[in-house]
Scaffold this motif. Sequence first.
Motif, mmCIF file in Angstrom:
data_model
loop_
_atom_site.group_PDB
_atom_site.id
_atom_site.type_symbol
_atom_site.label_atom_id
_atom_site.label_comp_id
_atom_site.label_asym_id
_atom_site.label_seq_id
_atom_site.Cartn_x
_atom_site.Cartn_y
_atom_site.Cartn_z
ATOM 1 N N SER A 1 0.881 -1.242 0.125
ATOM 2 C CA SER A 1 -0.176 -0.171 0.185
ATOM 3 C C SER A 1 0.877 1.115 -0.188
ATOM 4 O O SER A 1 0.332 2.502 -0.407
ATOM 5 C CB SER A 1 -1.192 0.027 1.522
ATOM 6 O OG SER A 1 0.101 -0.644 2.892
ATOM 7 N N ILE B 1 -14.245 -0.722 -4.156
ATOM 8 C CA ILE B 1 -13.332 -1.958 -3.947
ATOM 9 C C ILE B 1 -12.679 -2.686 -4.519
ATOM 10 O O ILE B 1 -11.910 -3.016 -4.390
ATOM 11 C CB ILE B 1 -14.033 -1.811 -2.615
ATOM 12 C CG1 ILE B 1 -15.360 -1.783 -1.430
ATOM 13 C CG2 ILE B 1 -13.298 -4.159 -2.292
ATOM 14 C CD1 ILE B 1 -13.521 -1.136 -0.582
ATOM 15 N N TYR C 1 -10.176 -0.728 -6.549
ATOM 16 C CA TYR C 1 -8.714 -0.332 -5.421
ATOM 17 C C TYR C 1 -8.064 -1.715 -5.152
ATOM 18 O O TYR C 1 -6.576 -1.925 -5.168
ATOM 19 C CB TYR C 1 -8.925 0.464 -3.980
ATOM 20 C CG TYR C 1 -8.150 0.394 -3.323
ATOM 21 C CD1 TYR C 1 -7.152 1.796 -3.468
ATOM 22 C CD2 TYR C 1 -7.896 -0.431 -1.977
ATOM 23 C CE1 TYR C 1 -6.504 2.137 -2.768
ATOM 24 C CE2 TYR C 1 -6.762 -0.065 -1.536
ATOM 25 C CZ TYR C 1 -5.872 1.368 -1.191
ATOM 26 O OH TYR C 1 -4.839 1.242 -0.817
ATOM 27 N N GLY C 2 -8.872 -2.628 -5.213
ATOM 28 C CA GLY C 2 -8.314 -4.066 -5.164
ATOM 29 C C GLY C 2 -7.691 -4.211 -6.194
ATOM 30 O O GLY C 2 -6.209 -4.768 -6.510
ATOM 31 N N TYR D 1 -4.319 -2.408 -5.915
ATOM 32 C CA TYR D 1 -2.985 -3.331 -5.283
ATOM 33 C C TYR D 1 -2.526 -4.276 -5.792
ATOM 34 O O TYR D 1 -1.076 -4.360 -5.568
ATOM 35 C CB TYR D 1 -3.962 -3.598 -4.098
ATOM 36 C CG TYR D 1 -3.242 -4.322 -3.378
ATOM 37 C CD1 TYR D 1 -2.780 -3.930 -2.062
ATOM 38 C CD2 TYR D 1 -3.195 -5.954 -2.927
ATOM 39 C CE1 TYR D 1 -1.868 -4.617 -0.456
ATOM 40 C CE2 TYR D 1 -2.348 -6.774 -2.109
ATOM 41 C CZ TYR D 1 -1.965 -6.251 -0.960
ATOM 42 O OH TYR D 1 -1.516 -6.577 0.273
ATOM 43 N N SER E 1 -7.259 -3.953 4.673
ATOM 44 C CA SER E 1 -8.613 -3.234 4.743
ATOM 45 C C SER E 1 -8.872 -3.659 5.919
ATOM 46 O O SER E 1 -9.994 -2.512 6.511
ATOM 47 C CB SER E 1 -9.306 -3.756 3.731
ATOM 48 O OG SER E 1 -8.883 -4.320 2.542
ATOM 49 N N SER F 1 -7.475 0.035 8.021
ATOM 50 C CA SER F 1 -7.960 0.956 7.726
ATOM 51 C C SER F 1 -9.254 0.533 8.071
ATOM 52 O O SER F 1 -9.678 1.911 8.580
ATOM 53 C CB SER F 1 -8.037 0.860 6.429
ATOM 54 O OG SER F 1 -6.585 0.506 5.675
#
Length: 461
Positions: free
Chosen positions: A186, A344, A347-348, A351, A373, A376
């Motif tokens: 991240s 989601i 974003y994954g 990553y 996750s 966070s």
Amino acid sequence: MDTLAIPFIVLMLYDIPFVYYQVFTFVRSFRYSKVRAKQVEVQTLLTDPPLVSILIPTKGEDKELIYNTISKLNGSDVSKSFEFIIISDDPEDYVNELKRMLSDFSNVAVLRREKPRGFKACALQYGFERSRGKYVITLDVDSIVSPEHLLEAAKYLETSGCDAVTFRWIGYTNDLNLTSLGLIISTNLVSRALFLGRFGDKFAAFPVGSGTMFRADSLRRIGGWDCDIVQDDLVVGAKMIAEGMRICPLDLPIYVEVPSSLRSFIIQQSRWALGTGETIRTSGSDILRAKISILKKLDAVWYLLQYTPIIATLLAMTYLATVVLIYPKFSPPLWLFAVWVASIGLYGLTYFVESRGLPYPDALKVRALGRISSFSAASSYYIMMGFINGLRNKKVYTITPKGKNSARLGRFLPKAPLVLGSIMMASSLRALLELNIISFMWMLYYGLAMVYTAYIAVKEG
């Protein structure tokens, strides 16, 4: 539309532009290689490098670590272009021993502040006022950077119109576990999206706390660092942006140590969130009044608001849990759930794109993503309090414990996530009994994240 749904919809929709903007800057960062090629072509024309002052603030650090950092940077032919200024708030005996250890290096000065005031920013200002370099770079003692890359950054400043350049953060750890692996990925991702992806005149890039090289004259124009601030990089960046100065991201790596425990992660994130709130309070109006383009103003504001989406999500989920406990058939619209799932998923995807090349199995990366996750979501309460403290001018500065220091933290039970997680799990069960699938899935997702994080905290203790 059910009026009960309006607050939830507004809070959740607030998050969406931030996610998609970060995805946009992440994709844009891959264009940087063309810019980078031109940078190198220009830099090779220079043969007489300027003096670079390297500021390293320390407090309670292992003296061997400091010695090794200086030794590595001094073990190069280009080290004659460097002066090292170590600013210590440690006891006199400690500083004298450190001076003795570094006495073989003629370009190292160890300064002790007899009456320390302020935070890291004030230590940097103390060192800056005693520096001689045309350029100044800030380094944390546990950061790792190539001396050749330091010289390359200085050469770029010589030939460009930039007032500062930032290095690209690459995470590393001396304590590999799921937490540190997730934070390595991240950190790399955020550094790519928030810095490399925002190169160019239309963006308002900010400095980084470790790995920003400034023109000394530009720093003097804005008065350097303020002793009364907590987050040194953000306020300096805001002042530079308000003055129309340029901060240019470079694809030069600096390796920064990431936290390896939950408590260290929460300490780091809450302090960074405090810094964004503090900068909005002290410098937000200056940016809005600055004679820069509207796009730059919006980009700077977006950067300073980077922690607000996670706060909005916390408020949204707390609201949903409360409403479902009272009205178990209440269900947010399906389209909103679909938009959230898509966000989601995007974003994954970024990553995993960023994790390519790391020598770890994909299954381990998935587990690391799941842990970060969860952390966070669970740390959102502490992030919210840090942000509010920054807006209220309530100063709390805690150095992020890493390595050996992380193991000395003792037991930690995150009470707020445990309470919130319990409420959300109860709400998810209430929704399930009414076959309210959308509310059930949302509450289950966040409730499990909170409870899992509390479990990890107990396990680490």
